[in-house]
Structures are given as C-alpha cells and as structure tokens.
Design a protein around this motif. Structure first.
Motif, PDB file in Angstrom:
ATOM      1  N   LYS A  80     -12.145   0.457   5.187  1.00  0.00           N
ATOM      2  CA  LYS A  80     -11.294   1.500   5.777  1.00  0.00           C
ATOM      3  C   LYS A  80     -10.845   1.138   7.196  1.00  0.00           C
ATOM      4  O   LYS A  80     -10.857   1.968   8.107  1.00  0.00           O
ATOM      5  CB  LYS A  80     -11.987   2.854   5.741  1.00  0.00           C
ATOM      6  CG  LYS A  80     -12.325   3.340   4.345  1.00  0.00           C
ATOM      7  CD  LYS A  80     -12.925   4.716   4.375  1.00  0.00           C
ATOM      8  CE  LYS A  80     -13.356   5.294   3.094  1.00  0.00           C
ATOM      9  NZ  LYS A  80     -12.742   5.128   1.887  1.00  0.00           N
ATOM     10  N   PHE A  84       0.837  -1.189   0.000  1.00  0.00           N
ATOM     11  CA  PHE A  84       0.000   0.000   0.000  1.00  0.00           C
ATOM     12  C   PHE A  84       0.873   1.241   0.000  1.00  0.00           C
ATOM     13  O   PHE A  84       1.968   1.250   0.574  1.00  0.00           O
ATOM     14  CB  PHE A  84      -0.905   0.032   1.246  1.00  0.00           C
ATOM     15  CG  PHE A  84      -1.784  -1.173   1.362  1.00  0.00           C
ATOM     16  CD1 PHE A  84      -3.001  -1.227   0.687  1.00  0.00           C
ATOM     17  CD2 PHE A  84      -1.399  -2.268   2.119  1.00  0.00           C
ATOM     18  CE1 PHE A  84      -3.802  -2.347   0.767  1.00  0.00           C
ATOM     19  CE2 PHE A  84      -2.200  -3.398   2.217  1.00  0.00           C
ATOM     20  CZ  PHE A  84      -3.407  -3.429   1.527  1.00  0.00           C
ATOM     21  N   TYR A  85       0.363   2.293  -0.623  1.00  0.00           N
ATOM     22  CA  TYR A  85       0.980   3.603  -0.486  1.00  0.00           C
ATOM     23  C   TYR A  85       0.550   4.178   0.856  1.00  0.00           C
ATOM     24  O   TYR A  85      -0.562   3.923   1.328  1.00  0.00           O
ATOM     25  CB  TYR A  85       0.526   4.537  -1.618  1.00  0.00           C
ATOM     26  CG  TYR A  85       1.152   4.211  -2.950  1.00  0.00           C
ATOM     27  CD1 TYR A  85       2.495   4.469  -3.186  1.00  0.00           C
ATOM     28  CD2 TYR A  85       0.395   3.653  -3.971  1.00  0.00           C
ATOM     29  CE1 TYR A  85       3.077   4.185  -4.410  1.00  0.00           C
ATOM     30  CE2 TYR A  85       0.970   3.362  -5.197  1.00  0.00           C
ATOM     31  CZ  TYR A  85       2.307   3.627  -5.414  1.00  0.00           C
ATOM     32  OH  TYR A  85       2.877   3.348  -6.622  1.00  0.00           O
ATOM     33  N   HIS A 109      -0.448   7.113   1.606  1.00  0.00           N
ATOM     34  CA  HIS A 109      -1.667   7.934   1.532  1.00  0.00           C
ATOM     35  C   HIS A 109      -2.925   7.067   1.580  1.00  0.00           C
ATOM     36  O   HIS A 109      -3.980   7.529   1.986  1.00  0.00           O
ATOM     37  CB  HIS A 109      -1.664   8.828   0.290  1.00  0.00           C
ATOM     38  CG  HIS A 109      -1.965   8.122  -0.991  1.00  0.00           C
ATOM     39  ND1 HIS A 109      -0.992   7.505  -1.753  1.00  0.00           N
ATOM     40  CD2 HIS A 109      -3.133   7.917  -1.645  1.00  0.00           C
ATOM     41  CE1 HIS A 109      -1.550   6.960  -2.809  1.00  0.00           C
ATOM     42  NE2 HIS A 109      -2.846   7.189  -2.774  1.00  0.00           N
ATOM     43  N   GLN A 110      -2.813   5.792   1.193  1.00  0.00           N
ATOM     44  CA  GLN A 110      -3.973   4.895   1.254  1.00  0.00           C
ATOM     45  C   GLN A 110      -4.286   4.492   2.690  1.00  0.00           C
ATOM     46  O   GLN A 110      -5.426   4.148   3.008  1.00  0.00           O
ATOM     47  CB  GLN A 110      -3.708   3.627   0.434  1.00  0.00           C
ATOM     48  CG  GLN A 110      -3.604   3.874  -1.057  1.00  0.00           C
ATOM     49  CD  GLN A 110      -3.262   2.601  -1.798  1.00  0.00           C
ATOM     50  OE1 GLN A 110      -2.200   2.024  -1.599  1.00  0.00           O
ATOM     51  NE2 GLN A 110      -4.181   2.166  -2.641  1.00  0.00           N
ATOM     52  N   LEU A 129      -9.054  -1.794   2.544  1.00  0.00           N
ATOM     53  CA  LEU A 129      -9.326  -0.454   2.030  1.00  0.00           C
ATOM     54  C   LEU A 129     -10.819  -0.212   1.821  1.00  0.00           C
ATOM     55  O   LEU A 129     -11.287   0.918   1.923  1.00  0.00           O
ATOM     56  CB  LEU A 129      -8.568  -0.216   0.723  1.00  0.00           C
ATOM     57  CG  LEU A 129      -7.038  -0.207   0.834  1.00  0.00           C
ATOM     58  CD1 LEU A 129      -6.411   0.020  -0.541  1.00  0.00           C
ATOM     59  CD2 LEU A 129      -6.550   0.836   1.830  1.00  0.00           C
TER      60      LEU A 129
END
Length: 180
Positions: free
Chosen positions: A170, A105-106, A108-109, A167
């Motif tokens: 969340k 994952f980045y 920001h994610q 994701l």
C-alpha cells in the motif's frame, strides 16, 4: 444454534451518480466517472446507494448528451419514479471491472495508499485523483507519521514522478522533493 454470517459482500466501486431527470418518460441524467463516459453503460445492473438506501436496477440503454448520459432503467417509466433516484451513487462490484494491463491501476486502487519519496519521507496518503487534461494529479493529504501537515498535488506520471506502485504494501514511491 446461531446462524452463521453470510459471505462478505464484494468491494464495490462508484462509477457515477444520478444527477437529474430527463423528459417525462423516466430517463435519468447520469454523471459518469468512467473514461469514456459511456463505459458505465457496459454494466447491465447497477447498485444504487444514497445514505442507507440501496437499490439494484437494470440498465436498458443510454446515450451521451454533452457531459452527462441520458439513461433508461427497467421499471422507471415516468418522471416521478425517475425523480426518486436523484442523488443515488452508481456502483458495481470491483471484480466486475475489466482486467488492466500490467502497471495500470484504477483510481480507487490508489486512493488511501501512502506516498513516500526516494528519501523515505512519508508525504501523506492519496485522498483522491484529479483529471486535469494533460495528466492525472494525486491529491496527497497528511496522515499519521507524515513529515508535515501540507496537502500536496503530485502529477501521476509513472516513469517520471511515480517510481513504483505497490498494492501489497500500500505504498506509492515518488521522485518528489518534500519541499514542493
């Protein structure tokens, strides 16, 4: 008849910031958030933002110099023009970032995701991540519904402390005692 709204702008990711100038020919010094530092040079165009100001610039080239990059931008050919760009954040469209392998994952994610331990206790949300050298660390701040008002620093170690990142819901599930 009213004009229909245009397409929504794609989400953007901040990749760095112009921090100063270099020399008299318009080069700027850039603090990069990418790893390695010069990955920010992979993008031919940057959107620059500072407050309500926004500009698009074309990258001519750059090089690593210590902990920053020295970058040449199209149309910025003297020190005065370069000084006007100090403190602009550099961003690109999120969909321009390279695809990651499954389970990667980045940062920001992960920011803004709820952090829940194996007991189902909400510890807070990820405010940001820190690079410490040995491993990345999630800074988890309290939020509405969290078990207390403590800020926590949790190692971002998938398979060890980070059990699952979802994701869609969340939520990051962690193997972490709420008392720590």
């Amino acid at each position: 008849m009213a004009n229909a709204p245009g397409p929504a702008e794609a989400p953007r990711v901040v990749l760095g910031k112009i921090v100063s100038v270099h020399g008299v020919r318009g080069a700027v010094k850039v603090y990069s958030h990418t790893d390695p530092l010069d990955n920010v040079l992979d993008y031919a165009e940057w959107t620059l933002n500072r407050g309500s100001e926004q500009r698009t610039v074309s990258v001519l080239g750059g090089r690593v110099q210590g902990r920053v990059l020295v970058v040449n931008l199209k149309g910025i050919d003297d020190r005065n023009k370069a000084e006007e760009l100090i403190n602009f954040e550099i961003s690109v469209a999120a969909d321009a970032l390279p695809e990651l392998d499954e389970g990667d994952f980045y940062w920001h994610q992960l920011e803004g995701l709820k952090v829940v331990n194996l007991e189902g206790q909400l510890l807070g949300t990820v405010a940001h991540l820190l690079e410490t050298g040995s491993n990345d660390v999630m800074v988890v701040k309290p939020c509405a519904g969290s078990i207390d008002q403590r800020e926590r620093l949790l190692p971002y170690l998938p398979g060890q402390f980070v059990v699952q990142v979802d994701l869609e819901t969340k939520v990051i599930q962690v193997d972490w005692d709420a008392e720590f």
